[in-house]
Motif scaffolding. Structure first.
Motif: not given
Length: 341
Positions: A15-16, A22-24, A77-79, A312-314
């Motif tokens: 999340n975020r 990405s899950p796909y 931009h993100v989930i 975060s790991k972004r």
């Protein structure tokens, strides 16, 4: 686990921090550097490659369902999950995608053809149209059947008993077990289609297919543990001998011989960035990996500290705070760190 629950389970983990697609890529088993690294960063090993033929339209439709339920918020931009989505309890699953990497399909192909063969032999029927057309599978099954002396009635009965006992004892629901049995074919009995099973159980086809994979993973895990004399043979070549992808394993051998990143890239005729992906994968899978040739310990500590501070790991967010660190060094540091943020 239903398909929408699978997507939600992955999204809750990233999340975020990752995009809506990405899950796909994870579910399909895409072997890109980003997907492989995310598996290690977020502990997504169970979900890798569990539905390799997943259609993007089906995935997008499920995403829209999550939006309609108020679980997903609009973010370009993100989930971004809503509070209600984060509070949803996702059921546990026996999925072990990284361990099997799609080989449950090979296991079931072997099993299907063996069951079909034993069923016809028991009726003294020598010729039939094989339910599996793959020549390699047919060749393997022929050799296996000869080894177990399949024409003996006692052998056929023993195989059936092992099948029933292990499937019965597998740690999945009766629905999972029924789906597995309904996909098998025998004498004058054809396996049901995905649509037929889905209709009979009032489920979506993707739910049925996912439950099939769950059932197989649980079943194969039990067979591996209990080692029944006949069924254990079907596990030959099923479990991956290395936690690494094949291409990263080849890079590892060259690094062990003392070659640099640039030399390995030249020898393998690959981009330097691809070899860097392999190094990150090596770090992710080897707790004793020596990262110091690539990132100073002080910088490593700074990266981990900043990741914690940001929660975060972004990569981009960390890079903005630590411009002296390259993206490769950030990725490597995050791969080494094991606990989840």
């Amino acid at each position: 686990m239903l398909f929408n629950e699978l997507i939600l389970a992955i999204m809750k983990t990233v999340n975020r921090q990752r995009t809506i697609s990405s899950p796909y890529h994870l579910i399909r088993g895409k072997k890109s550097g980003q997907t492989i690294q995310d598996i290690g960063y977020f502990g997504l090993y169970p979900y890798f490659g569990v539905l390799p033929k997943l259609d993007k339209k089906d995935y997008d439709q499920s995403v829209q369902t999550l939006f309609s339920k108020g679980y997903l918020l609009v973010n370009d931009h993100v989930i971004e999950l809503s509070k209600s989505a984060l509070e949803v309890s996702v059921p546990p699953s026996p999925l072990n995608g990284w361990k099997y990497r799609g080989n449950e399909a090979l296991f079931f192909s072997r099993l299907s053809l063996i069951v079909q063969t034993l069923s016809h032999v028991s009726q003294q029927i020598k010729t039939f149209d094989p339910v599996v057309n793959n020549e390699e599978v047919q060749k393997w099954v022929k050799k296996y059947l000869q080894q177990i002396q399949f024409r003996e009635i006692a052998v056929s009965q023993a195989f059936k008993n092992e099948l029933i006992t292990t499937l019965t004892n597998s740690n999945v629901s009766e629905t999972h077990k029924t789906i597995l049995m309904e996909r098998l074919s025998g004498f004058e009995l054809g396996g049901l289609t995905w649509q037929q099973i889905a209709t009979s159980k009032n489920l979506h086809i993707l739910d049925v297919q996912l439950m099939m994979v769950e059932g197989l993973h649980a079943w194969m895990d039990l067979i591996e543990q209990t080692k029944p004399s006949l069924l254990i043979g079907l596990m030959e070549g099923i479990i991956q001998p290395s936690s690494l992808t094949a291409t990263a394993a080849r890079t590892e051998k060259l690094f062990d011989r003392g070659f640099t990143i640039e030399q390995v890239a030249s020898l393998r005729q690959l981009k330097t960035s691809t070899i860097e992906d392999h190094i990150v994968e090596l770090a992710m899978n080897n707790p004793n990996f020596n990262y110091e040739p690539f990132v100073f310990p002080s910088l490593y500590e700074e990266i981990i500290a900043e990741s914690h501070r940001l929660k975060s790991k972004r990569l981009r967010e960390i890079k903005e705070s630590l411009p002296q660190a390259s993206y490769f060094q950030i990725r490597l540091a995050l791969a080494i760190k094991e606990e989840q943020l």
